[in-house]
Design a protein around this motif. Structure first.
Motif, short mmCIF file in Angstrom:
data_model
loop_
_atom_site.label_atom_id
_atom_site.label_comp_id
_atom_site.label_asym_id
_atom_site.label_seq_id
_atom_site.Cartn_x
_atom_site.Cartn_y
_atom_site.Cartn_z
N GLU A 407 0.83 -1.21 0.00
CA GLU A 407 0.00 0.00 0.00
C GLU A 407 0.86 1.25 0.00
O GLU A 407 0.57 2.23 -0.71
N THR A 408 1.93 1.26 0.80
CA THR A 408 2.79 2.44 0.87
C THR A 408 3.45 2.69 -0.48
O THR A 408 3.55 3.84 -0.94
N MET A 409 3.92 1.64 -1.14
CA MET A 409 4.48 1.79 -2.49
C MET A 409 3.44 2.37 -3.45
O MET A 409 3.71 3.29 -4.22
N TYR A 410 2.24 1.80 -3.39
CA TYR A 410 1.17 2.22 -4.30
C TYR A 410 0.79 3.69 -4.09
O TYR A 410 0.75 4.47 -5.04
N ARG A 411 0.54 4.07 -2.83
CA ARG A 411 0.14 5.45 -2.55
C ARG A 411 1.26 6.44 -2.84
O ARG A 411 1.02 7.53 -3.35
N GLY A 412 2.50 6.05 -2.52
CA GLY A 412 3.62 6.95 -2.75
C GLY A 412 3.89 7.19 -4.23
O GLY A 412 4.35 8.27 -4.62
N LEU A 413 3.60 6.20 -5.07
CA LEU A 413 3.85 6.33 -6.51
C LEU A 413 2.61 6.72 -7.30
O LEU A 413 2.67 6.87 -8.52
N GLN A 414 1.47 6.90 -6.62
CA GLN A 414 0.23 7.28 -7.34
C GLN A 414 0.38 8.54 -8.18
O GLN A 414 -0.10 8.59 -9.31
N PRO A 415 1.03 9.59 -7.66
CA PRO A 415 1.20 10.78 -8.50
C PRO A 415 2.03 10.51 -9.75
O PRO A 415 1.97 11.27 -10.72
N GLY A 416 2.79 9.42 -9.74
CA GLY A 416 3.60 9.05 -10.90
C GLY A 416 2.92 8.05 -11.80
O GLY A 416 3.57 7.43 -12.67
N GLY A 417 1.62 7.88 -11.62
CA GLY A 417 0.84 7.06 -12.55
C GLY A 417 0.84 5.58 -12.28
O GLY A 417 0.45 4.78 -13.14
N VAL A 418 1.28 5.14 -11.08
CA VAL A 418 1.27 3.71 -10.79
C VAL A 418 -0.16 3.17 -10.85
O VAL A 418 -1.11 3.84 -10.45
N THR A 419 -0.32 1.97 -11.40
CA THR A 419 -1.64 1.36 -11.50
C THR A 419 -1.77 0.09 -10.67
O THR A 419 -2.86 -0.29 -10.29
N LYS A 420 -0.64 -0.54 -10.40
CA LYS A 420 -0.70 -1.73 -9.53
C LYS A 420 0.65 -2.05 -8.91
O LYS A 420 1.70 -1.76 -9.50
N VAL A 421 0.58 -2.59 -7.72
CA VAL A 421 1.75 -3.14 -7.04
C VAL A 421 1.38 -4.56 -6.66
O VAL A 421 0.37 -4.79 -5.98
N VAL A 422 2.20 -5.53 -7.12
CA VAL A 422 1.86 -6.93 -6.93
C VAL A 422 3.01 -7.65 -6.24
O VAL A 422 4.18 -7.47 -6.61
N LEU A 423 2.69 -8.46 -5.26
CA LEU A 423 3.68 -9.32 -4.63
C LEU A 423 3.53 -10.72 -5.20
O LEU A 423 2.48 -11.35 -5.07
N LEU A 424 4.59 -11.19 -5.87
CA LEU A 424 4.61 -12.53 -6.45
C LEU A 424 5.50 -13.42 -5.58
O LEU A 424 6.63 -13.03 -5.24
N ILE A 425 5.02 -14.58 -5.23
CA ILE A 425 5.78 -15.51 -4.39
C ILE A 425 5.95 -16.84 -5.15
O ILE A 425 5.02 -17.33 -5.81
N ARG A 426 7.14 -17.40 -5.03
CA ARG A 426 7.46 -18.64 -5.73
C ARG A 426 6.62 -19.80 -5.19
O ARG A 426 6.51 -19.99 -3.97
N ASN A 427 6.01 -20.51 -6.11
CA ASN A 427 5.19 -21.68 -5.76
C ASN A 427 6.12 -22.84 -5.40
O ASN A 427 7.04 -23.16 -6.15
N THR A 428 5.86 -23.47 -4.27
CA THR A 428 6.74 -24.55 -3.81
C THR A 428 6.42 -25.90 -4.45
O THR A 428 7.20 -26.85 -4.34
N THR A 429 5.28 -25.97 -5.13
CA THR A 429 4.88 -27.25 -5.72
C THR A 429 4.93 -27.26 -7.25
O THR A 429 4.83 -28.31 -7.87
N SER A 430 5.06 -26.07 -7.85
CA SER A 430 5.14 -26.01 -9.31
C SER A 430 6.07 -24.86 -9.70
O SER A 430 6.23 -23.90 -8.94
#
Length: 552
Positions: A407-430
């Protein structure tokens, strides 16, 4: 002269502007029975059609329905609620101001919606979000009736909250929100059907000198109640709020169940608001309120000794509510009456008490929109880091810490046109990176298509960031160089050129995920180097949180 609303006349088409409330009187004709018209299904249906036919009705009902249907037991709901709020700068600011008011000061300063949701609970933030959204919609209309209605509703809500606190064993936040919407049907009528609403007020005034004016008032109140309940059902309001739109039955006031107590509190609070608005004599007002509490009996009699505490507006919390909901209370009918009464208040020894200076400074009719200028990014980043430090110290789980960081990344970069911040985590089974959470876009919808295959022989930006453990910045996805390393599944879902930031999450020399940031390419120039440094610090905080949790 007998005045009433006649259904045959109300069916006529009008070419004049619907917001012209003064012309509402023109639909009143000489008739013998006003009651039969007000009670008729046709008249109720006419007003419902006005409400449903409002230009903003579909959008408003859809927003409210989405918010109220989210469930606190659903992990995805927390992200969905956060995304709905964060897309509106004004709503975000108002909720955070209210969260940092005296009521919640035990938590210290809270600067992110994510942490507020964790500390106060999803239901509380939900209630704030949808009630403020509705008030903001209604607030935009210039009306001589709506400011008084909204002020009275907010005052009743504050009174209900105080009564619930005095009685104990009841959720004071629930009492606030249910009392706030006790007049929902009347507020909707004034907003969407100003002609009919003006006509009903005229009927009530004309009949006020008649032999049985109470019958007219009861019929009109019943109409508003039914309108409110019907729309509330369509919009998916919680059942408790709908029940509390009904006036409580005094004969059932001593029931032990919490819902009955809640309904009684909402009725009492709104009656206190009505008395406060209409009774000029302070002693008579107090007598009427005490008599009403006596009628309800039981635990409500015990509240009589606290009438002054319940009805006074010197509490800074009420000022905060007025600011958050955009209410200029002192200019409303109830505000003027209460302020006038304050000037003449005396204590038990007969000495005059100096009136409390009230600072209700938000102008309801100034047309201010909730779409405010975005906050200063440096302030957002700095305060967000403070929230993250507090969350780690309070031993929040990793998911909640990640949510505050995103949320902090998203709100801080909103004036710079950010549209999404996503956390991707490695799948342990695939061999893939999966979406853990997202800000700016629905997590559940992203999971339908945002799937990152992981393989050492892949040369796309995700695998490069993961295997080489390097940060990647692409300023324009439409450039020739960018197209060579962007996976096809991603480019298919980019409607316009974007900038991309990929930050691998590395713990003990092993890449376990990626922070993915996407925004409008043409807006990237607004992002300063200092903002990117903050993003790097936040990324480091995420790694630190994982290390801290894994070592405990």
């Amino acid at each position: 002269m007998n005045m009433t609303v006649h259904t045959t006349v109300l069916k006529r088409e009008s070419t004049t502007e619907e917001t012209d409330e003064g012309s509402g009187v023109s639909i009143l004709l000489d008739e013998e029975d006003a009651l039969s018209t007000i009670r008729s299904p046709e008249f109720k249906e006419r007003i419902l059609n006005r409400i449903r036919g409002g230009d903003d009705f579909p959008a408003t009902s859809a927003t409210v329905n989405v918010i109220t249907q989210l469930t606190s037991s659903d992990e995805t709901s927390l992200s969905e609620l956060g995304n709905l709020i964060l897309k509106d700068y004004g709503l975000t600011s108002k909720i955070l101001k209210l969260v940092n008011s005296v009521t919640y000061m035990k938590y210290g300063e809270v600067t992110t919606i994510s942490r507020a949701t964790i500390l106060l609970g999803m239901k509380t933030i939900q209630n704030m979000a949808f009630s403020m959204s509705l008030f903001e919609t209604v607030r935009k209309k210039r009306s001589k009736y709506l400011p008084d209605l909204l002020s009275k509703a907010l005052y009743a809500a504050a009174v209900a909250q105080t009564i619930a606190q005095k009685m104990g064993r009841l959720d004071s936040e629930e009492a606030f929100i249910c009392a706030l919407f006790h007049l929902f049907g009347e507020i909707l009528s004034a907003y969407y059907a100003p002609r009919e609403y003006a006509a009903l007020r005229t009927v009530l005034q004309e009949k006020s000198t008649a032999q049985h004016p109470g019958n007219i008032r009861l019929a009109i109140n019943e109409l508003y109640k039914n309108l409110g309940k019907e729309v509330a059902l369509e919009w998916g309001f919680p059942q408790k709020m709908i029940v509390c739109m009904d006036k409580a039955n005094v004969l059932e006031a001593n029931k032990k169940d919490a819902l009955n107590r809640l309904q009684c509190i909402c009725s009492i609070a709104n009656d206190i608001a009505w008395i406060s608005e209409n009774e000029e004599d302070e002693k008579k007002k107090e007598t009427q309120i005490k008599a009403m509490l006596d009628r309800f009996g039981g635990p409500f009699r015990e509240v009589k000794s606290n009438i002054e505490d319940i009805t006074t507006l010197s509490d800074s919390n009420f000022n905060m509510y007025c600011t958050a909901y955009g209410i200029d209370f002192e200019k409303s009918a109830i505000g003027k009456q209460l302020l006038k009464q304050t000037d003449a208040t005396t204590n038990s020894t007969g000495q005059i008490i100096q009136p409390t200076e009230l600072d209700f400074s938000v102008d309801l009719l100034n047309g201010t929109s909730s779409h405010e200028t975005p906050p200063n990014p440096d302030m957002v980043f700095a305060s967000g880091l403070q929230d993250i430090t507090s969350a780690i110290g309070d031993k929040f789980d990793l998911q909640n810490i990640f949510r505050i960081i995103a949320e902090t990344m998203y709100r801080g970069l909103q004036p710079g046109g950010v549209t999404k911040v996503v956390l991707l985590i490695r799948n342990t089974t695939s061999p893939s990176l999966d979406v853990r959470l997202a800000m700016g876009e629905s997590t559940s919808k992203l999971r339908e298509w945002f799937k990152v295959p992981v393989a050492k022989d892949q040369t796309d930006i995700f695998n490069m960031a993961l295997h080489q453990q390097k940060d990647i910045l692409i300023r324009n996805s439409a450039s020739d160089d960018a197209r060579k390393i962007l996976p096809h599944w991603l480019t298919r879902n980019l409607a316009a050129p974007v900038f991309l930031i990929l930050l691998p999450v590395v713990v003990k020399e092993k890449a376990i995920g990626i922070v993915y940031i996407e925004g409008k390419a043409e807006e990237f120039k607004k992002i300063l180097p200092s903002h990117l440094n903050y993003v790097k610090i936040l990324h480091s905080q995420a790694v630190l949180a994982i290390k801290t949790k894994s070592s405990t």
